[in-house]
Design a protein around this motif. Structure first.
Motif, PDB file in Angstrom:
ATOM      1  N   ALA A  20       0.836  -1.208   0.000  1.00 24.17           N
ATOM      2  CA  ALA A  20       0.000   0.000   0.000  1.00 24.17           C
ATOM      3  C   ALA A  20       0.865   1.251   0.000  1.00 24.17           C
ATOM      4  O   ALA A  20       0.570   2.234  -0.692  1.00 24.17           O
ATOM      5  CB  ALA A  20      -0.926  -0.011   1.224  1.00 24.17           C
ATOM      6  N   ALA A  23       2.406   1.597  -3.476  1.00 27.54           N
ATOM      7  CA  ALA A  23       1.407   2.047  -4.448  1.00 27.54           C
ATOM      8  C   ALA A  23       1.111   3.536  -4.282  1.00 27.54           C
ATOM      9  O   ALA A  23       0.998   4.278  -5.273  1.00 27.54           O
ATOM     10  CB  ALA A  23       0.126   1.231  -4.289  1.00 27.54           C
ATOM     11  N   THR A  24       0.996   3.971  -3.036  1.00 26.64           N
ATOM     12  CA  THR A  24       0.739   5.390  -2.769  1.00 26.64           C
ATOM     13  C   THR A  24       1.885   6.248  -3.273  1.00 26.64           C
ATOM     14  O   THR A  24       1.677   7.302  -3.902  1.00 26.64           O
ATOM     15  CB  THR A  24       0.539   5.610  -1.261  1.00 26.64           C
ATOM     16  N   THR A 192      -7.013   8.215  -6.964  1.00 30.47           N
ATOM     17  CA  THR A 192      -6.619   6.834  -6.673  1.00 30.47           C
ATOM     18  C   THR A 192      -5.583   6.788  -5.552  1.00 30.47           C
ATOM     19  O   THR A 192      -5.608   5.900  -4.693  1.00 30.47           O
ATOM     20  CB  THR A 192      -6.047   6.165  -7.939  1.00 30.47           C
ATOM     21  N   GLY A 193      -4.662   7.750  -5.536  1.00 32.05           N
ATOM     22  CA  GLY A 193      -3.641   7.817  -4.492  1.00 32.05           C
ATOM     23  C   GLY A 193      -4.225   8.007  -3.106  1.00 32.05           C
ATOM     24  O   GLY A 193      -3.692   7.483  -2.115  1.00 32.05           O
ATOM     25  N   THR A 196      -5.420   4.466  -1.942  1.00 27.86           N
ATOM     26  CA  THR A 196      -4.354   3.538  -1.533  1.00 27.86           C
ATOM     27  C   THR A 196      -3.710   3.955  -0.214  1.00 27.86           C
ATOM     28  O   THR A 196      -3.212   3.105   0.534  1.00 27.86           O
ATOM     29  CB  THR A 196      -3.266   3.439  -2.614  1.00 27.86           C
ATOM     30  N   GLY A 199      -4.532   2.181   3.068  1.00 26.07           N
ATOM     31  CA  GLY A 199      -4.027   0.842   3.328  1.00 26.07           C
ATOM     32  C   GLY A 199      -2.709   0.814   4.071  1.00 26.07           C
ATOM     33  O   GLY A 199      -2.220  -0.262   4.434  1.00 26.07           O
TER      34      GLY A 199
END
Length: 430
Positions: A20, A23-24, A192-193, A196, A199
């Motif tokens: 997570a 991804a961020t 989207t950021g 993520t 998480g």
């Protein structure tokens, strides 16, 4: 040295939270570089290459003014909360940037760049300080190598996608379709950021009584000066600053060299910068195998010399009329990136591992203060040299500087090793 089963279990247990985090980080770095590269390509195409230097200075200034506050937040509050908060700030910045791209308003575009600089000022200490909270110290270098691979992939994907997006003409629109596509992408990625970020693992902070740094940049300056008490840490911060100074000028020179001097398309020019970042990815993986937080200074001089000679070769190739010039430039810049990745990763890991638990945010903030002070200077240096020389000659100057710096890093590594109370490369080889 074999690791205990419980230590390996700790690494496995952290993977989902690290995913997570990665991804961020990926989405934020992609968005930042995608937007900036698109804006810089538009500026160079419009004959406004000087805006590259201005944008660099505006992005760097918040780090210099507010790094101490970013470090304080990371030490004072759970880092997950800080990360989520600044991701919402990124959404606001991207709304401004999208409007600027659609209207081609340089005021809005530069305002967005400045706001993203502020967002990154608070994002960096919180996210980078989270890595040692997830993993044992022996795994931090590997985690950083993977994170560098992820973020460098985001940089190269963002830079490549920017040129490709601007060259698209899928629909007939009043505003050039490429600019519309850039605006839509940055907004989607920003939202989207935020998702993520939720998480990321929540870890209670250990610095609940850290005093607020009212003096702001003076605190960052003081923390940076105080690094002389720890020569290895000082060397890591100086090396980190040097890398970002050198690489930022290289990217700006690549943009002007590709479009203004060699008359390449936006896509071909972006791919030149991408080759540099691909090399950094490869170098990061190599660094994870040949260095650790306890042993890393032996790679500094060779890696710096390698960066220099590859950049020098790129400048020489750009100035020649060759059939394979573009491919040779890709190879030279990829070589510079490989050496850069080997050079950078040990610094990143050491800066995270070395400080005490309740001082990590402060030290990372001081490192950011130094790195972005170097980037601020880089913007000024580029503006001056861009007005005096052609880009290919500027690239050879940059390469010569890199080769000369190798000698200084060799001396610095020797001095730092002598004063390191926690073990040195020399001691580990004894």
């Amino acid at each position: 040295m074999r690791k205990k089963p419980e230590e390996r279990q700790e690494v496995r247990a952290a993977r989902s939270r690290f995913a997570a985090m990665a991804a961020t980080y990926f989405l934020g770095v992609f968005n930042d570089n995608f937007f900036k590269q698109a804006a810089l390509l538009l500026a160079v195409a419009a004959g406004l290459s000087g805006l590259q230097g201005k944008a660099t200075m505006l992005f760097s200034l918040p780090f210099i003014l507010f790094s101490a506050y970013g470090g304080w937040l990371a030490d004072r509050f759970p880092k997950r909360q800080v990360i989520i908060g600044v991701k919402f700030l990124e959404v606001i910045a991207m709304v401004m940037g999208a409007y600027g791209i659609l209207t081609l308003s340089w005021t809005w575009i530069l305002a967005m760049v400045a706001l993203m600089g502020l967002q990154s000022t608070f994002f960096g200490p919180a996210l980078n300080g989270s890595i040692p909270e997830l993993y044992p110290s022996w795994y931090v270098t590997k985690a950083n190598a993977f994170l560098k691979l992820v973020t460098t992939s985001a940089i190269l994907l963002g830079m490549a996608a920017a040129g490709i997006a601007l060259d698209q003409h899928w629909l007939e629109t009043e505003i050039p379709f490429g600019r519309v596509l850039v605006a839509v992408v940055v907004l989607l990625v920003a939202f989207t950021g935020v998702i993520t970020a939720f998480g990321i693992k929540r870890v209670e902070c250990s610095g609940n009584h850290v005093p607020f740094p009212w003096a702001g940049p003076l605190v960052s300056l003081k923390d940076s000066i105080n690094l002389y008490h720890d020569p290895p840490l000082l060397l890591a911060v100086v090396g980190d600053t040097y890398f970002y100074f050198l690489s930022l000028i290289a990217v700006m020179v690549i943009n002007t060299m590709g479009i203004s001097e060699l008359h390449m398309s936006a896509t071909a020019t972006s791919l030149l910068a991408v080759s540099l970042m691909v090399g950094v990815c490869i170098g990061a993986l190599v660094a994870a195998r040949i260095t650790s937080p306890e042993r890393w200074s032996h790679v500094l001089a060779p890696a710096s010399f390698g960066m220099g000679i590859c950049l020098f070769a790129a400048g020489m190739v750009a100035g020649m009329e060759l059939d394979l010039r573009w491919l040779l430039l890709l190879l030279c810049l990829a070589g510079a990136g490989i050496c850069g990745g080997i050079f950078l990763i040990p610094f990143t890991a050491f800066i995270q591992v070395r400080p005490k638990q309740n001082q990590k945010g402060k030290i990372i903030a001081a490192a950011n203060f130094c790195a972005f002070s170097g980037m601020l200077v880089a913007g000024q240096v580029f503006t001056v040299f861009d007005s005096l020389f052609i880009p290919s000659f500027n690239m050879t100057i940059l390469g010569g500087f890199g080769m000369a710096s190798a000698f200084l890093f060799s001396i610095g590594a020797h001095v730092a090793n002598r004063f390191d109370p926690h073990g040195t490369d020399e001691e580990s080889n004894a």
